[in-house]
Design an enzyme around this catalytic site. Structure first.
Site, PDB file in Angstrom:
ATOM      1  CE  LYS A  48      -3.736  -2.424   2.338  1.00  0.00           C
ATOM      2  NZ  LYS A  48      -4.347  -2.789   3.606  1.00  0.00           N
ATOM      3  CD  GLN A  92      -3.203  -4.219   6.736  1.00  0.00           C
ATOM      4  OE1 GLN A  92      -3.158  -3.148   6.157  1.00  0.00           O
ATOM      5  NE2 GLN A  92      -3.638  -5.314   6.144  1.00  0.00           N
ATOM      6  CG  ASP A 115      -9.864  -0.596   5.013  1.00  0.00           C
ATOM      7  OD1 ASP A 115      -9.640  -0.647   3.785  1.00  0.00           O
ATOM      8  OD2 ASP A 115      -9.080  -1.018   5.874  1.00  0.00           O
TER       9      ASP A 115
END
Ligand code: NAD
Length: 279
Positions: A48, A92, A115
């Site tokens: 990322k 994460q 997200d």
């Protein structure tokens, strides 16, 4: 058999994103919060960061100790919520068991939840709000099917896996495109009978090579979401070699859904920036 190359689609979407970013002038930075030192997470975060850098978007990676107290983590999230230089925050996954995943994900302010896993974004997504953020992997799978002009209208789509990260949101996206969707999981009976009825089979079960030739039928499109590191190298949730001569198209592992998850995250970040500039 057609190979659904996520890499190729990623390149295409990256070009589009670069043009959008040029037009926007600036995209605020992405903050990735990692708790602990999960090896696989380290790899995903590295990808990322690299992709963000290629787009000229700053990505801050903040790592916390495995045993961080939940209240301390929430305080840090709040700090980033208030920071005007930050456009998106992700935690994460997975996170250690001592932390309440819902509390942590819900601490991210709505406008920075790139997200789309907080309860408010999730509510917007399932209620069909056009501004809602689609979880990155689900968005990536739909981009892959769109790129290869695989129409979902009236198709039988079978999804193996019902996680909030992949299975459910991708099922919902297919429903929105007027597919008839069946979501299967570890308690599903006669799984093979169901998967064989699919026009499009999306496999996100987290079991290496679960889907072999006994699960598929001729002409099917198969999207393999899984990714596993084995002694023989990387593999997916589908036994590629066993199904390749039966089906009509498949996303490979690696080089299939993975690159699309990354580009979709940055599409979400850019969408959030556009929304912020409007308000
Ligand atoms: P998860 O563990 O949260 O969910 C797995 C789902 O599969 C569950 O709903 C479970 O009921 C179902 N399942 C498990 N075993 C099954 C079986 N034998 N038969 C039928 N259903 C079964 O996993 P997840 O987060 O949804 O991820 C799924 C896979 O996708 C994993 O391999 C993960 O590494 C991968 N993944 C890849 C990307 C990417 O970018 N390529 C992104 C996210 C997840």
């Amino acid at each position: 058999m057609l190979l659904l190359s996520g890499k190729e689609v990623q390149e295409y979407l990256k070009d589009e994103l670069e043009k959008k970013i040029e037009h926007l002038g600036v995209v605020p930075k992405l903050v990735i919060l990692q708790i602990g030192d999960n090896e696989q997470s380290n790899v995903y975060i590295k990808r990322k960061k690299k992709f963000g850098e290629e787009l000229g978007i700053a990505v801050e990676h903040r790592k916390f100790e495995e045993n961080i107290k939940e209240e301390d983590l929430l305080k840090n999230i709040e700090k980033y919520n208030q920071d005007k230089t930050v456009g998106g925050i992700i935690v994460q996954l997975p996170i250690p068991k001592n932390l309440n995943k819902s509390n942590v994900l819900n601490a991210i302010t709505l406008k920075k939840d790139v997200d789309g896993l907080g309860v408010v974004q999730t509510g917007l997504f399932y209620s069909g709000d056009s501004q809602a953020i689609t979880p990155a992997t689900a968005r990536g799978i739909i981009s892959l099917l769109d790129f290869y002009k695989i129409n979902l209208e009236s198709k039988n789509v079978v999804v193996i896996g019902r996680s909030s990260l992949v299975g459910r949101p991708v099922g919902e996206m297919c429903l929105k495109r007027n597919a008839t969707v069946t979501i299967c999981h570890s308690h599903t009976k006669d799984l093979k009978e169901i998967t064989k009825k699919a026009d499009i089979l999306i496999v996100a079960c987290g079991v290496p090579c679960l889907v072999d030739s006994s699960y598929v039928k001729e002409g099917q499109v198969v999207v393999d979401v899984g990714i596993h590191r084995t002694r023989g190298g990387l593999c997916g949730d589908v036994d590629f070699d066993d199904v390749k001569n039966i089906i009509s198209a498949i996303s490979p592992v690696p080089g299939g859904v993975g690159p699309l998850t990354v580009v979709s995250l940055f599409q979400n970040l850019v969408d959030c920036t556009v929304d912020m500039q409007k308000s």
